[in-house]
Design a protein around this motif. Structure first.
Motif, PDB file in Angstrom:
ATOM      1  N   SER A 122      34.390  15.707  18.486  1.00 29.94           N
ATOM      2  CA  SER A 122      34.550  14.849  17.310  1.00 29.94           C
ATOM      3  C   SER A 122      35.543  15.435  16.316  1.00 29.94           C
ATOM      4  O   SER A 122      36.383  14.714  15.762  1.00 29.94           O
ATOM      5  CB  SER A 122      33.199  14.642  16.610  1.00 29.94           C
ATOM      6  N   SER A 123      35.466  16.747  16.097  1.00 26.69           N
ATOM      7  CA  SER A 123      36.381  17.363  15.133  1.00 26.69           C
ATOM      8  C   SER A 123      37.804  17.452  15.671  1.00 26.69           C
ATOM      9  O   SER A 123      38.749  17.620  14.907  1.00 26.69           O
ATOM     10  CB  SER A 123      35.877  18.746  14.699  1.00 26.69           C
ATOM     11  N   TYR A 126      38.836  13.377  15.239  1.00 28.88           N
ATOM     12  CA  TYR A 126      38.838  12.801  13.894  1.00 28.88           C
ATOM     13  C   TYR A 126      38.976  13.873  12.822  1.00 28.88           C
ATOM     14  O   TYR A 126      38.638  15.032  13.033  1.00 28.88           O
ATOM     15  CB  TYR A 126      37.542  12.018  13.649  1.00 28.88           C
ATOM     16  N   SER A 127      39.436  13.438  11.658  1.00 28.24           N
ATOM     17  CA  SER A 127      39.533  14.351  10.532  1.00 28.24           C
ATOM     18  C   SER A 127      39.319  13.572   9.237  1.00 28.24           C
ATOM     19  O   SER A 127      39.310  12.337   9.232  1.00 28.24           O
ATOM     20  CB  SER A 127      40.906  15.041  10.520  1.00 28.24           C
ATOM     21  N   LEU A 131      36.059  11.490   9.861  1.00 25.52           N
ATOM     22  CA  LEU A 131      34.989  12.396  10.277  1.00 25.52           C
ATOM     23  C   LEU A 131      33.774  12.238   9.354  1.00 25.52           C
ATOM     24  O   LEU A 131      32.625  12.242   9.816  1.00 25.52           O
ATOM     25  CB  LEU A 131      35.502  13.840  10.278  1.00 25.52           C
ATOM     26  N   ALA A 161      34.183   5.886  13.099  1.00 21.13           N
ATOM     27  CA  ALA A 161      35.220   6.847  12.695  1.00 21.13           C
ATOM     28  C   ALA A 161      36.602   6.355  13.103  1.00 21.13           C
ATOM     29  O   ALA A 161      37.570   6.505  12.338  1.00 21.13           O
ATOM     30  CB  ALA A 161      34.939   8.209  13.315  1.00 21.13           C
TER      31      ALA A 161
END
Length: 175
Positions: A122-123, A126-127, A131, A161
């Motif tokens: 996930s990191s 996305y940011s 996130l 997201a």
């Protein structure tokens, strides 16, 4: 994110000899969450004394529901068909990998797909605000403690997201 499928199991207990009782798999396809899940009839080699009434109560899956469930071989075959070429991801990769191994070994399979950590992936995908929206979505939806809905909950976080991810210049975004 379309390259990933989110895996979740429910199990007989959390002991070291526990075995899977339900499997769920969710992925994003055409901007929608797709989910496959199945109960699992216990394999003959699994220690039935590991059945936990407390776990059964949390999942609301009585042991009697497992007897008519699909066999290990049928579940494994359906799982692999649903998975396709996607990479597995889980928010509890140690547990899920253990139960996936137990399922595959009971079916006589030697090659077990690796399970990546949902939070690490996930990191990467996305940011920033995207996130934040992922984790806010998860926080607002309690885990139902059923394999299909639990994996769908995590996929829904990714879907939310993705709607907030800036498409250019953001790390890891797949347009």
């Amino acid at each position: 994110m379309s390259n990933f499928a989110i895996l979740d199991f429910e199990a007989s207990s959390l002991s070291a000899v526990s075995w899977p009782i339900e499997i769920g798999l969710s992925w994003i396809e055409k901007d929608a969450v797709q989910t496959w899940s199945s109960l699992i009839c216990p394999a003959a080699a699994w220690d039935l004394s590991d059945w936990s009434p407390q776990s059964a109560a949390v999942h609301n899956i009585p042991f009697l529901n497992l007897e008519p469930a699909p066999s290990v071989a049928d579940v494994t075959q359906a799982f692999l068909k649903a998975l396709g070429a996607r990479c597995l991801v889980s928010d509890a990769p140690e547990f899920e990998a253990r139960w996936l191994t137990k399922l595959f070994c009971a079916d006589g399979r030697d090659e077990i797909p690796p399970v990546k950590d949902y939070h690490e992936v996930s990191s990467t995908l996305y940011s920033g605000y995207a996130l934040d929206m992922l984790y806010e979505t998860l926080e607002r939806r309690a885990a139902p403690h059923r394999a299909g809905p639990d994996s769908a909950r995590l996929a829904t976080g990714w879907l939310k997201a993705s709607k907030h991810q800036v498409r250019r210049g953001q790390k890891g975004m797949i347009s």
